[in-house]
Write a protein that holds these residues in place. Structure first.
Motif, short mmCIF file in Angstrom:
data_model
loop_
_atom_site.label_atom_id
_atom_site.label_comp_id
_atom_site.label_asym_id
_atom_site.label_seq_id
_atom_site.Cartn_x
_atom_site.Cartn_y
_atom_site.Cartn_z
N ALA A 144 0.76 -1.24 -0.05
CA ALA A 144 0.05 -0.13 -0.17
C ALA A 144 0.78 1.37 0.02
N VAL A 145 1.90 1.12 0.67
CA VAL A 145 2.80 2.47 0.75
C VAL A 145 3.56 2.35 -0.29
N MET A 146 4.13 1.40 -1.00
CA MET A 146 4.58 1.42 -2.24
C MET A 146 3.79 2.02 -3.36
N SER A 147 2.44 1.47 -3.28
CA SER A 147 1.70 2.08 -4.35
C SER A 147 1.46 3.66 -4.15
N GLU A 148 1.03 4.11 -2.93
CA GLU A 148 1.16 5.62 -2.37
C GLU A 148 2.16 6.39 -3.13
N LEU A 149 3.36 5.60 -3.12
CA LEU A 149 4.33 6.48 -3.50
C LEU A 149 4.73 6.37 -5.12
N ASN A 150 4.00 5.74 -5.88
CA ASN A 150 4.06 5.60 -7.17
C ASN A 150 3.96 6.79 -7.89
N SER A 151 3.40 7.89 -7.38
CA SER A 151 3.08 9.31 -8.10
C SER A 151 4.29 10.11 -7.75
N TYR A 152 5.16 9.65 -6.54
CA TYR A 152 6.11 10.71 -6.01
C TYR A 152 7.25 10.57 -7.07
N SER A 153 8.54 11.24 -6.63
CA SER A 153 9.55 11.23 -7.49
C SER A 153 10.41 9.97 -7.23
N PHE A 154 11.16 9.58 -8.16
CA PHE A 154 12.16 8.47 -8.09
C PHE A 154 12.88 8.54 -6.92
N PHE A 155 13.50 9.65 -6.39
CA PHE A 155 14.46 9.70 -5.51
C PHE A 155 13.75 9.52 -3.75
N LEU A 156 12.46 9.99 -3.70
CA LEU A 156 11.88 10.07 -2.48
C LEU A 156 11.36 8.28 -2.44
N ARG A 157 11.07 7.64 -3.72
CA ARG A 157 10.73 6.03 -3.47
C ARG A 157 11.92 5.15 -3.21
N THR A 158 13.04 5.74 -3.86
CA THR A 158 14.48 5.17 -3.35
C THR A 158 14.67 5.32 -2.04
N PHE A 159 14.56 6.39 -1.47
CA PHE A 159 14.80 6.81 -0.07
C PHE A 159 13.97 5.76 0.86
N VAL A 160 12.55 5.77 0.60
CA VAL A 160 11.83 4.72 1.44
C VAL A 160 12.16 3.48 1.26
N SER A 161 12.44 3.09 -0.01
CA SER A 161 12.94 1.76 -0.12
C SER A 161 14.09 1.22 0.79
N MET A 162 15.11 2.23 0.86
CA MET A 162 16.36 1.86 1.59
C MET A 162 15.88 2.06 3.14
N TYR A 163 14.92 2.74 3.35
CA TYR A 163 14.57 2.81 5.01
C TYR A 163 13.74 1.57 5.16
N MET A 164 13.06 0.89 4.28
CA MET A 164 12.39 -0.21 4.61
C MET A 164 13.22 -1.31 4.77
N ASN A 165 14.15 -1.18 3.94
CA ASN A 165 15.20 -2.35 4.11
C ASN A 165 16.00 -2.37 5.31
N SER A 166 16.46 -1.05 5.87
CA SER A 166 16.90 -1.08 7.03
C SER A 166 16.04 -1.69 8.40
N LEU A 167 14.82 -1.36 7.79
CA LEU A 167 13.74 -2.20 9.24
C LEU A 167 13.65 -3.53 8.94
N GLY A 168 14.15 -4.24 7.56
CA GLY A 168 13.84 -5.72 7.60
C GLY A 168 12.37 -5.84 6.97
N ILE A 169 11.94 -5.01 6.51
CA ILE A 169 10.45 -5.23 5.70
C ILE A 169 10.60 -5.82 4.53
#
Length: 514
Positions: A144-169
């Protein structure tokens, strides 16, 4: 006139009257019209109605059976292969759904009501313990979060993805059935909650749905028109929704599925507003069935309900945004699910395009287990058996900025499906059979009169034939044969009278004594 003749005449008169009156009543349908008029007045949502109590507190037990699709090869799917799932369940809950806060409006022609639902686990009808059994399924908050960010910039999506990885999600999560169903504190949503307090930090498919209602309903009581009996006037103050892209798709049609108008015929379509599906659907007649000795009509959603707009243009309004349509058998309901890429269908993609079925290994749709249907007693419009079956799915696809999705083939991924069942209880079935027997006898009373007339007609024919037979016998015995011998010269003296010949009209003169 003899007694026999009187009996014949009396039988004939009674027979004629019965036949004339009976046929006249059959042609005029007096008793049937009277019964129908009575039913139209009785079947109302008013305190004087006999059906009102059962509408407030439905006596038949309702069971919710939850089935989950356990993902057996997540690594293969993330690498670009076909996902494989295994169905587990059911996990069965008894559903209680009393009507509350009932208030009559507009001189009793409408009423307001809430319908809170609560669920109690039934272990004897379940395949396991939901607090112990573990399943692997799609991490819906992540998607759901990934889908919500689909309309945002690539850099924001990349940052959120890295943060999710750090949380082990991960894209797939492993949780107990109870957690997936009734809720757990999700680490991603918890982080979002600190940034946006309106975001709930708990997630569950039935989170906050135990003991709550689906909205405020105002129903027509049927006092003014029996065809409006139980129909929804407004839902949450709305007469139509605003989610969809056409006025027809936004209409709130029909009842909530608990009651229908009396005197249902096989040719009509029945409409139900399903709040959990965010739309109204229609049911069509399928066949006659029998439930606990009660004759019923089976209605089910026809294939055009979830048909592709290419095949059924009326469904084009369910494409949001306009033109963004899925194929046959699925409905995207993101508009009423806070933007999450949620898709509903029938279980195992029953009646859906084969491409959805073939995209996931382990699905086997069939009518017996996956069809939604409603068995209605047509005279009084009461459901006597119901099976509501719906499946929850989520769209998984590649999203730039999230490397874990780069090999995924876009798939409508099955999460779980529910089988909501209810069958009339034995006491209610016995009462209904008695009521229907009375209705049948009264409605067919003219036919009983005609039948009695026909029986008397047969009696009349028998009496008439027997009477004619007795007359014939009497006439035959009036001429008695005396002798078959020819006349011979008699030596009787001339002054003695001779006999009348071989046949005489009366007994021999010499046999008579004065």
């Amino acid at each position: 006139m003899t007694r026999r003749s009187c009996a014949i005449y009396a039988t004939g008169i009674v027979c004629a009257h019965l036949l004339i009156v009976g046929i006249a009543l059959v042609v005029a349908q007096v008793f049937q019209t009277m019964i129908h008029s009575r039913l139209k007045k009785e079947m109302t949502l008013t305190e004087k109605s006999q059906v009102f109590e059962s509408w407030k507190n439905p006596p038949p037990p309702v069971y919710m059976e939850y089935y989950f699709f356990n993902v057996t090869n997540p690594e293969v799917f993330l690498a670009g292969g076909k996902a494989a799932v295994k169905q587990i369940g059911p996990y069965t809950y008894r559903e209680y759904r009393p009507r509350e806060n009932i208030t009559f409006l507009e001189n009793g022609t409408k009423l307001y009501a809430l319908n809170p639902k609560s669920f109690v686990f039934v272990p004897e009808k379940s395949a396991g313990d939901p607090e112990v059994d573990i399943i692997r399924t799609v991490n819906i908050p992540f998607v759901a979060v990934m889908s919500e960010l689909n309309s945002y910039s690539f850099f924001l999506r990349t940052f959120v993805s890295m943060y999710m990885n750090s949380l082990g999600i991960e894209i797939f999560m492993t949780r107990t059935v109870h957690e997936v169903l009734w809720g757990f504190k999700d680490p991603l949503l918890t982080k979002l909650h600190t940034l946006r307090p309106e975001v709930d930090e708990y997630f569950g498919l039935m989170w906050k749905k135990n003991g709550t209602h689906e909205g405020e309903f105002v129903f027509h009581t049927g006092e003014q028109n029996y065809l409006d009996y139980g129909k929804i006037d407004t839902w949450n103050g709305l007469r139509e929704m605003s989610w969809w892209s056409s006025n027809q798709s936004n209409m709130i049609n029909g009842t909530d599925g608990a009651v229908f108008h009396p005197l249902i015929n096989r040719n009509e379509l029945l409409y139900i507003f399903a709040a959990d599906l965010c739309r109204s659907i229609h049911l069509a007649y399928v066949e006659d069935v029998e439930v606990k000795g009660i004759q019923a009509y089976r209605f089910a959603p026809p294939s055009d309900v979830l048909m592709s707009p290419k095949e059924n243009p009326a469904n084009e309004g369910f494409c949001v945004p306009a033109g963004d349509c899925l194929g046959t058998g699925v409905l995207k309901v993101s508009v009423c699910r806070e933007g999450a890429p949620i898709v509903v269908s029938f279980p195992h993609f029953y009646q859906a395009d084969p491409k959805y079925i073939n995209a996931v290994e382990g699905l086997s749709p069939n009518k017996e287990e996956h069809e939604t249907y409603l068995d209605l007693q047509p005279t009084i419009g009461v459901p006597i058996r119901a099976c509501k079956r719906a499946q929850l799915n989520i769209i998984l696809k590649r999203v730039q900025g999230f490397p874990k999705t780069k090999f995924i083939n876009e798939t409508i991924f099955p999460i779980m499906f529910v089988n909501e069942t209810a069958t009339i209880d034995d006491d209610s079935a016995s009462q209904m059979r008695t009521l229907l027997l009375i209705v049948t006898l009264v409605s067919n009373f003219p036919l009983l009169i005609v039948g009695m007339g026909i029986i008397l007609l047969l009696v009349l024919v028998v009496l008439f034939c027997r009477n004619r037979q007795k007359k014939t016998v009497k006439d035959d015995t009036a001429y008695t044969q005396v002798s078959d011998k020819p006349d011979e010269p008699s030596e009787t003296p001339a002054n003695q009278p001779m006999r009348n010949g071989s046949y005489i009209a009366m007994s021999p003169v010499e046999a008579q004594k004065c």
